[in-house]
Design a protein around this motif. Structure first.
Motif, PDB file in Angstrom:
ATOM      1  N   UNK A   2      47.773  43.552  37.092  1.00  0.00           N
ATOM      2  CA  UNK A   2      49.213  43.785  37.276  1.00  0.00           C
ATOM      3  C   UNK A   2      49.646  45.193  38.043  1.00  0.00           C
ATOM      4  N   UNK A   3      48.759  45.890  37.972  1.00  0.00           N
ATOM      5  CA  UNK A   3      49.071  47.271  38.529  1.00  0.00           C
ATOM      6  C   UNK A   3      49.272  47.018  40.021  1.00  0.00           C
ATOM      7  N   UNK A   6      52.802  45.573  40.828  1.00  0.00           N
ATOM      8  CA  UNK A   6      53.646  46.810  40.513  1.00  0.00           C
ATOM      9  C   UNK A   6      53.571  47.819  41.513  1.00  0.00           C
ATOM     10  N   UNK A  10      56.683  48.688  43.854  1.00  0.00           N
ATOM     11  CA  UNK A  10      57.096  50.167  44.327  1.00  0.00           C
ATOM     12  C   UNK A  10      57.550  50.620  45.703  1.00  0.00           C
ATOM     13  N   UNK A  15      61.257  48.315  42.517  1.00  0.00           N
ATOM     14  CA  UNK A  15      60.766  48.901  41.075  1.00  0.00           C
ATOM     15  C   UNK A  15      61.797  49.736  40.375  1.00  0.00           C
ATOM     16  N   UNK A  18      65.239  47.791  39.423  1.00  0.00           N
ATOM     17  CA  UNK A  18      64.897  47.019  38.167  1.00  0.00           C
ATOM     18  C   UNK A  18      64.768  48.075  37.088  1.00  0.00           C
ATOM     19  N   UNK A  19      64.132  49.206  36.997  1.00  0.00           N
ATOM     20  CA  UNK A  19      64.060  50.124  36.026  1.00  0.00           C
ATOM     21  C   UNK A  19      65.064  50.974  35.860  1.00  0.00           C
ATOM     22  N   UNK A  20      65.539  51.715  36.609  1.00  0.00           N
ATOM     23  CA  UNK A  20      66.298  52.739  36.582  1.00  0.00           C
ATOM     24  C   UNK A  20      67.670  52.450  36.043  1.00  0.00           C
ATOM     25  N   UNK A  23      67.912  51.686  32.463  1.00  0.00           N
ATOM     26  CA  UNK A  23      67.417  52.642  31.950  1.00  0.00           C
ATOM     27  C   UNK A  23      68.890  53.643  31.697  1.00  0.00           C
ATOM     28  N   UNK A  26      71.218  52.801  29.309  1.00  0.00           N
ATOM     29  CA  UNK A  26      70.710  53.032  27.704  1.00  0.00           C
ATOM     30  C   UNK A  26      70.816  54.159  27.417  1.00  0.00           C
TER      31      UNK A  26
ATOM     32  N   UNK B  85      60.957  44.876  33.891  1.00  0.00           N
ATOM     33  CA  UNK B  85      60.363  46.178  34.066  1.00  0.00           C
ATOM     34  C   UNK B  85      59.202  46.079  32.975  1.00  0.00           C
ATOM     35  N   UNK B  89      55.899  46.173  34.758  1.00  0.00           N
ATOM     36  CA  UNK B  89      55.289  47.520  35.331  1.00  0.00           C
ATOM     37  C   UNK B  89      54.530  48.281  34.107  1.00  0.00           C
ATOM     38  N   UNK B  90      53.607  48.393  34.277  1.00  0.00           N
ATOM     39  CA  UNK B  90      52.626  49.131  33.194  1.00  0.00           C
ATOM     40  C   UNK B  90      52.968  50.384  32.818  1.00  0.00           C
ATOM     41  N   UNK B  91      53.054  51.177  34.279  1.00  0.00           N
ATOM     42  CA  UNK B  91      53.175  52.608  34.111  1.00  0.00           C
ATOM     43  C   UNK B  91      54.128  52.942  35.123  1.00  0.00           C
ATOM     44  N   UNK B  92      55.088  53.574  34.259  1.00  0.00           N
ATOM     45  CA  UNK B  92      56.088  54.667  35.172  1.00  0.00           C
ATOM     46  C   UNK B  92      56.664  55.638  34.286  1.00  0.00           C
ATOM     47  N   UNK B  93      57.301  56.526  34.758  1.00  0.00           N
ATOM     48  CA  UNK B  93      57.617  57.594  34.035  1.00  0.00           C
ATOM     49  C   UNK B  93      58.787  57.207  32.813  1.00  0.00           C
ATOM     50  N   UNK B  94      58.721  57.655  31.714  1.00  0.00           N
ATOM     51  CA  UNK B  94      59.622  57.379  30.775  1.00  0.00           C
ATOM     52  C   UNK B  94      59.338  55.966  30.052  1.00  0.00           C
ATOM     53  N   UNK B  95      58.300  55.446  30.278  1.00  0.00           N
ATOM     54  CA  UNK B  95      58.054  53.940  29.776  1.00  0.00           C
ATOM     55  C   UNK B  95      58.127  54.038  28.125  1.00  0.00           C
ATOM     56  N   UNK B  98      61.925  54.275  27.051  1.00  0.00           N
ATOM     57  CA  UNK B  98      62.570  53.084  27.429  1.00  0.00           C
ATOM     58  C   UNK B  98      62.249  52.140  26.519  1.00  0.00           C
TER      59      UNK B  98
END
Lengths: 309, 279
Positions: A2-3, A6, A10, A15, A18-20, A23, A26, B85, B89-95, B98
């Motif tokens: 998976x790394x 991702x 990235x 990424x 989708x993450x921020x 985030x 919330x 996410x 995405x296994x590793x990111x800042x603030x996981x 979240x």
């Protein structure tokens, strides 16, 4: 594995989006409000709008509201009522929900689909209206109340005769409606747990001469403890903070904690006190929450390993 | 186990009677001619007629519907993103933060979320000048926030069961990220996204506690309207309203459930055929 995926995501900046985006959402609409609650619990009530201020003798760490939490018996009684009602509701959900969940694993698959649908269906109908449905049944003039009254009068000596059963505005009503509303939360995780158990173990115990009750006690019950804990927490946690049920069918003279928070906030306009009570409720819920999330993450880990080919 | 589990069957019957007798009684009494909501006085549909003539009820229902449609859609978009996410995405800042932010609203007492959101909106209005008035906007924002995490839960649990190697194969074969997302990830999780949307929609249209806190004067959603009426006691027109809701929801859930089950069956069949073709 998976790394790699991702990393590749990235590089293109996808990424990050989708993450921020969720985030930040919330953080702004969920985390910051709780920081406000926490900060508010240390503020002083004022008559300005909004009704709070920081000042007085100890402007940074003003513990006035927390002191009142312990000095005024209203709050302690509200906590005890909440925990008491929630515990009783959880126990009854377990007593009714466990045999139902176990029963669901023993019926044919056609029936199982239909019955599971019937367990989930009330979930989707309005919570408020389900509480309302019981208000109709519990009132002193309702057919249900008269039925209970007649049964009571038929079974007991004449001296104990009653005109009606007082159900509305009691803690009994609160517990009854909570059991009714939260029962699916108990049945579903228990069913998911019991369904996965290997029937061969039961059969082996039977073949070795155990009685059904003994099999249940020694084989089925120990294996279903994660389901019992998950279901129990799913009932106990919302029951502790419940507002709608005690407001509609509860006893106003012994309010539950949710109602105290709401009243402090709206009727008394005492934001700092409401916040302090809210913080104290969260502290009360931390232990069951941690137990729950521990079992939940273990269940997720099991799911993840099963999902892998 | 060749003994019939009579006790368990009995408990199932008791349980389902317990579940459905109050609802059936409520439906029956919505056709009651009498003004007393709990004493039978003959069959009548007058409460339904009265309900449809009541502008306040219609207006509140439309407001609730508007809020639910918009908030469910945004909650689904944000919730799906978070689910992807968390699962991919296994590793990111603030996981860790979240994952806490995704679990906390699920178990947070509504009354606390309610006062917390209201204080946020009041302070925002004071410091930023927005949202100037509480009502549609503030209710929608609050609903998006606490229903998106339910979408995340549904999508996330679907994604960790899905086969990552298909996505990786597509990457190895030179697909662009949006192609992987569009052609593989989204189709695989689409039933989850659909049920997530449905869940967010019902959570929004059902919410009374949080809406009641964050709304302003004049903005009454249907649950707030029912809440204020029910506090005064049982009335036949609420019985009629409840019956309509239960019937609509019941039909909706049965249709959605059938569709989802069919989609799931089709997917399983397709997967089996794909495996067989490759052997």
């Amino acid at each position: 594995m998976t790394a790699r995926l991702s990393d590749w995501f990235n590089k293109r900046g996808w990424a990050a989006l989708i993450i921020w985006l969720p985030y930040i959402w919330l953080v702004v609409f969920f985390l910051i409000p709780f920081v406000i609650v926490l900060g508010m619990s240390f503020a002083t009530r004022t008559s300005t709008a909004p009704p709070f201020g920081f000042g007085g003798e100890d402007p940074i760490l003003n513990l006035e509201s927390y002191q009142r939490l312990f000095s005024d018996t209203l709050y302690i009684r509200a906590y005890l009522t909440s925990v008491g009602n929630a515990v009783v509701a959880t126990v009854f959900c377990l007593l009714i929900g466990y045999p139902m969940a176990l029963g669901l694993t023993r019926v044919s698959s056609t029936w199982r689909t239909i019955l599971l649908m019937l367990v989930i269906l009330p979930f989707w109908t309005s919570f408020l209206l389900r509480v309302y449905a019981w208000m109709g049944l519990m009132g002193t003039n309702s057919w249900f109340n008269r039925l209970l009254t007649d049964i009571w009068n038929a079974l007991t000596p004449e001296a104990w005769e009653i005109a009606h059963v007082t159900m509305m505005n009691t803690n009994f009503a609160v517990v009854l409606v909570m059991v009714y509303s939260y029962l699916p939360f108990m049945i579903l995780p228990l069913y998911a747990n019991l369904e996965r158990l290997d029937p061969a173990l039961d059969e082996a115990a039977m073949d070795l001469g155990s009685r059904p009750l003994r099999v249940f006690w020694d084989v089925t019950l120990p294996q279903s403890i994660p389901g019992i804990i998950a279901g129990g927490m799913l009932v106990f946690i919302p029951a502790c903070g419940e507002l709608i049920i005690p407001s509609l069918v509860g006893d106003a003279s012994s309010p539950m904690i949710g109602r105290v928070i709401s009243d402090e906030f709206t009727s008394s306009r005492d934001w700092p006190m409401a916040s302090a009570v809210a913080v104290a409720l969260l502290v009360l819920l931390v232990v069951p929450l941690m137990v729950y999330s521990y079992f939940e993450s273990r269940a997720n880990a099991v799911k993840a390993t099963k999902g892998a080919p | 186990m060749n003994r019939r589990p009579l006790f368990l069957i009995g408990m199932l019957c008791f349980g389902f009677a317990f579940f459905y007798i109050p609802i059936l009684s409520m439906i029956l009494f919505s056709f009651n001619d009498s003004r007393l909501a709990t004493v039978w006085g003959g069959f009548s549909t007058k409460w339904y007629a009265e309900l449809f003539r009541n502008d306040k009820v219609i207006e509140a229902a439309l407001l609730s519907l508007r809020i639910a449609l918009i908030s469910a859609t945004f909650a689904t978009i944000l919730g799906t993103m978070t689910g992807i996410a968390m699962a991919r995405f296994r590793r990111f800042k603030g996981r860790t933060l979240l994952s806490g932010l995704v679990t906390a609203p699920l178990v947070m007492p509504e009354v606390i979320t309610g006062i917390a959101s209201l204080m946020l909106f009041i302070l925002m209005a004071q410091w930023l000048g927005w949202p100037a008035q509480r009502g549609f906007t503030t209710i929608t924002l609050a609903h998006i926030t606490f229903s998106m995490v339910f979408v995340t839960t549904v999508v996330h649990s679907r994604m960790i069961q899905a086969d990552v190697s298909i996505e990786e194969a597509a990457v190895d074969l030179g697909s662009k990220p949006w192609q992987v997302l569009r052609d593989i990830t989204l189709p695989v999780i689409s039933p989850a996204i659909f049920s997530g949307w449905l869940l967010a929609f019902t959570i929004s249209i059902d919410d009374v506690v949080i809406s009641n806190f964050v709304t302003g004067p004049g903005n009454t959603t249907l649950p707030i309207l029912i809440w204020s009426k029910v506090k005064l006691g049982v009335t036949p027109d609420i019985n009629a309203l409840a019956t309509i809701t239960v019937v609509i929801v019941g039909i909706g859930v049965i249709i959605a459930g059938t569709l989802l089950q069919r989609a799931e069956k089709r997917r399983l069949r397709d997967e089996r055929m794909a495996y067989r073709d490759n052997l």
